[in-house]
Design an enzyme around this catalytic site. Structure first.
Site, PDB file in Angstrom:
ATOM      1  N   LEU A  76       3.587 -18.948 -36.983  1.00 23.06           N
ATOM      2  CA  LEU A  76       2.671 -17.944 -36.293  1.00 23.06           C
ATOM      3  C   LEU A  76       1.083 -19.472 -35.906  1.00 23.06           C
ATOM      4  CD1 LEU A  76       0.509 -15.328 -37.811  1.00 23.06           C
ATOM      5  CD2 LEU A  76       1.526 -15.709 -35.798  1.00 23.06           C
TER       6      LEU A  76
ATOM      7  N   LYS B 100      -3.688  -9.628 -52.515  1.00 21.55           N
ATOM      8  CA  LYS B 100      -4.447  -8.310 -52.647  1.00 21.55           C
ATOM      9  C   LYS B 100      -4.396  -8.340 -54.488  1.00 21.55           C
ATOM     10  CE  LYS B 100      -4.458  -3.773 -51.711  1.00 21.55           C
ATOM     11  NZ  LYS B 100      -5.296  -3.145 -50.525  1.00 21.55           N
TER      12      LYS B 100
ATOM     13  N   SER C 182      -7.380  -4.760 -56.770  1.00 21.26           N
ATOM     14  CA  SER C 182      -7.020  -2.822 -56.002  1.00 21.26           C
ATOM     15  C   SER C 182      -5.377  -2.800 -55.508  1.00 21.26           C
ATOM     16  CB  SER C 182      -7.055  -4.067 -54.650  1.00 21.26           C
ATOM     17  OG  SER C 182      -8.356  -5.178 -54.615  1.00 21.26           O
TER      18      SER C 182
ATOM     19  N   ASP D 196       1.266  -4.266 -48.040  1.00 23.03           N
ATOM     20  CA  ASP D 196      -0.240  -4.622 -47.341  1.00 23.03           C
ATOM     21  C   ASP D 196      -0.722  -5.857 -48.922  1.00 23.03           C
ATOM     22  OD1 ASP D 196      -1.646  -2.663 -49.211  1.00 23.03           O
ATOM     23  OD2 ASP D 196      -2.877  -3.118 -47.941  1.00 23.03           O
TER      24      ASP D 196
ATOM     25  N   LYS E 120      -9.787   3.863 -33.735  1.00 25.13           N
ATOM     26  CA  LYS E 120      -9.389   4.564 -34.416  1.00 25.13           C
ATOM     27  C   LYS E 120     -11.169   5.123 -34.057  1.00 25.13           C
ATOM     28  CE  LYS E 120      -7.714   2.977 -39.073  1.00 25.13           C
ATOM     29  NZ  LYS E 120      -7.353   2.840 -40.283  1.00 25.13           N
TER      30      LYS E 120
ATOM     31  N   HIS F 249      -1.577  -3.744 -36.314  1.00 25.36           N
ATOM     32  CA  HIS F 249      -1.068  -4.649 -37.040  1.00 25.36           C
ATOM     33  C   HIS F 249       0.148  -4.393 -36.597  1.00 25.36           C
ATOM     34  CE1 HIS F 249      -4.497  -2.587 -39.112  1.00 25.36           C
ATOM     35  NE2 HIS F 249      -5.240  -3.207 -38.137  1.00 25.36           N
TER      36      HIS F 249
ATOM     37  N   GLU G  34       1.350  -7.939 -44.079  1.00 24.88           N
ATOM     38  CA  GLU G  34       1.369  -7.053 -43.084  1.00 24.88           C
ATOM     39  C   GLU G  34       0.205  -8.056 -42.121  1.00 24.88           C
ATOM     40  OE1 GLU G  34      -2.211  -3.023 -43.388  1.00 24.88           O
ATOM     41  OE2 GLU G  34      -2.906  -4.959 -43.918  1.00 24.88           O
TER      42      GLU G  34
ATOM     43  N   ALA H  15     -15.290  -6.402 -37.403  1.00 21.56           N
ATOM     44  CA  ALA H  15     -14.691  -5.206 -38.315  1.00 21.56           C
ATOM     45  C   ALA H  15     -15.271  -5.930 -39.203  1.00 21.56           C
ATOM     46  CB  ALA H  15     -13.036  -5.287 -38.680  1.00 21.56           C
TER      47      ALA H  15
ATOM     48  N   HIS I  58     -16.915  -3.715 -42.238  1.00 17.24           N
ATOM     49  CA  HIS I  58     -16.564  -3.921 -43.291  1.00 17.24           C
ATOM     50  C   HIS I  58     -17.975  -4.195 -44.639  1.00 17.24           C
ATOM     51  CE1 HIS I  58     -13.693  -4.634 -46.833  1.00 17.24           C
ATOM     52  NE2 HIS I  58     -14.702  -5.508 -47.097  1.00 17.24           N
TER      53      HIS I  58
HETATM   54  P1  GTP Z   1      -4.903   1.581 -46.266  1.00 13.81           P
HETATM   55  O1  GTP Z   1      -3.864   0.557 -45.976  1.00 13.81           O
HETATM   56  O2  GTP Z   1      -4.336   2.361 -47.557  1.00 13.81           O
HETATM   57  O3  GTP Z   1      -6.273   1.352 -45.299  1.00 13.81           O
HETATM   58  O4  GTP Z   1      -3.912   2.308 -45.154  1.00 13.81           O
HETATM   59  P2  GTP Z   1      -3.200   2.278 -43.612  1.00 13.81           P
HETATM   60  O5  GTP Z   1      -2.140   0.925 -44.505  1.00 13.81           O
HETATM   61  O6  GTP Z   1      -2.669   3.720 -43.239  1.00 13.81           O
HETATM   62  O7  GTP Z   1      -4.384   1.379 -42.832  1.00 13.81           O
HETATM   63  P3  GTP Z   1      -4.314   1.050 -41.466  1.00 13.81           P
HETATM   64  O8  GTP Z   1      -2.862   0.019 -41.188  1.00 13.81           O
HETATM   65  O9  GTP Z   1      -4.596   1.810 -40.703  1.00 13.81           O
HETATM   66  O10 GTP Z   1      -5.850  -0.409 -41.761  1.00 13.81           O
HETATM   67  C1  GTP Z   1      -5.567  -1.312 -43.182  1.00 13.81           C
HETATM   68  C2  GTP Z   1      -6.134  -2.664 -42.553  1.00 13.81           C
HETATM   69  O11 GTP Z   1      -7.066  -2.124 -41.724  1.00 13.81           O
HETATM   70  C3  GTP Z   1      -7.581  -1.792 -43.582  1.00 13.81           C
HETATM   71  O12 GTP Z   1      -6.840  -2.540 -45.234  1.00 13.81           O
HETATM   72  C4  GTP Z   1      -9.159  -2.512 -43.106  1.00 13.81           C
HETATM   73  O13 GTP Z   1      -8.369  -4.468 -43.802  1.00 13.81           O
HETATM   74  C5  GTP Z   1      -8.419  -2.358 -41.851  1.00 13.81           C
HETATM   75  N1  GTP Z   1      -9.040  -1.343 -41.243  1.00 13.81           N
HETATM   76  C6  GTP Z   1      -9.111  -0.600 -41.070  1.00 13.81           C
HETATM   77  N2  GTP Z   1      -9.590   0.957 -40.300  1.00 13.81           N
HETATM   78  C7  GTP Z   1     -10.293   0.107 -40.788  1.00 13.81           C
HETATM   79  C8  GTP Z   1     -11.930   0.010 -40.143  1.00 13.81           C
HETATM   80  O14 GTP Z   1     -12.532   1.378 -39.469  1.00 13.81           O
HETATM   81  N3  GTP Z   1     -13.316  -0.711 -40.467  1.00 13.81           N
HETATM   82  C9  GTP Z   1     -12.406  -1.920 -40.936  1.00 13.81           C
HETATM   83  N4  GTP Z   1     -13.316  -2.588 -40.951  1.00 13.81           N
HETATM   84  N5  GTP Z   1     -11.090  -2.457 -41.139  1.00 13.81           N
HETATM   85  C10 GTP Z   1     -10.317  -1.258 -41.406  1.00 13.81           C
HETATM   86 MG    MG Z   2      -3.183  -1.076 -44.695  1.00 11.55          MG
END
Ligand code: GTP
Ligand code: MG
Length: 237
Positions: A55, A79, A83, A106, A146, A154, A173, A185, A189
């Site tokens: 990057l 992480k 967690s 992640d 969302k 992502h 990630e 965000a 958070h």
């Molecule tokens: P998790 O990693 O368990 O959350 O599931 P996932 O991999 O399906 O989730 P996703 O890729 O949608 O989002 C992962 C990451 O994005 C989270 O750990 C946050 O860092 C960020 N994120 C996702 N949704 C939100 C949100 O509504 N608010 C904020 N602040 N961050 C978010």
């Molecule tokens: Mg995730």
């Protein structure tokens, strides 16, 4: 307290295991697991360095060619062990080095903050088109935000890391967003941690409204940039 010969034997065995663990740590399964965990975390942190360098190179190349940086700044994190354990348990998996590798995407994470929306897609496109990068999954929460208003792009990617005696593809990630999306965000958070608020629906509604206002501002800033640099002439990295 009366101790039977059996109790005595049990105690002796426990002491022996304890002393063995101290004297011969390499034969102790717990210490072995800890070592493998530490090694895995080292691998993830090296994967972050690899992606960070890619990057940085894109950003430098762009600034020399076009006198402008598409990336404002980059954050990264590994992480935390608690967690990792919590996430594995929530997926119904035991905590083990193998389960971390196969079930979590992640553990290594980078957050790339870009100036404009177009920059997000340009950086993502240039990153995933590199020969050694494999795209595992992309989630476009910019074209499909969302329901709460969260926006970001992502990517789950795999990058090969060359260690002393082997090469390993490591999962990383990458979250790419504008400064405005990041501002929203970060505050979302912080606010989500407080659970016992009086009117959660009102709060969610207002947060969603802020996300929409911010998104509108991002679009306008993009238009202003296009007016200055030219629309189709948006420099691609
Ligand atoms: P998790 O990693 O368990 O959350 O599931 P996932 O991999 O399906 O989730 P996703 O890729 O949608 O989002 C992962 C990451 O994005 C989270 O750990 C946050 O860092 C960020 N994120 C996702 N949704 C939100 C949100 O509504 N608010 C904020 N602040 N961050 C978010
Ligand atoms: Mg995730």
């Amino acid at each position: 307290m009366n101790m039977s010969a059996k109790d005595n034997n049990t105690n002796t065995n426990i002491y022996r295991s304890y002393i063995d663990a101290l004297l011969y740590p390499e034969q102790n399964p717990f210490i072995e697991d800890m070592k493998r965990f530490e090694e895995l975390m080292m691998m993830y942190s090296c994967a972050i360095k690899e992606v960070q360098t890619k990057l940085d190179v894109l950003n430098t190349d762009f600034s020399v060619r076009y006198n402008r940086n598409p990336i404002e700044f980059i954050q990264s994190r590994i992480k935390k062990p608690v967690s990792i354990a919590t996430k594995l348990s929530s997926k119904g998996c035991q905590v083990s080095v193998e389960n971390i590798v196969y079930n979590l995407n992640d553990v290594a994470g980078l957050r790339v903050i870009c100036s404009f929306i177009d920059d997000i897609y340009a950086v993502a496109e240039k990153l995933i088109s590199q020969n050694d990068i494999t795209l595992i999954e992309a989630k476009d929460y910019i074209s499909h935000p969302k329901p709460n208003g969260y926006r970001s792009l992502h990517l789950i990617i795999e990058v090969p890391v060359f260690f002393a005696d082997h090469t390993r593809n490591m999962r990383v990630e990458v979250q790419i967003r504008t400064i405005a999306m990041d501002f929203w965000a970060s505050l979302d958070h912080q606010l989500r941690y407080k659970k016992d608020v009086a009117d959660p629906e009102l709060i969610s509604g207002r947060l969603k409204h802020c996300a929409d206002v911010i998104s509108q501002t991002d679009l306008e800033m993009q238009e202003i940039k296009n007016m200055i640099y030219g629309d189709g002439a948006q420099p691609q990295i």
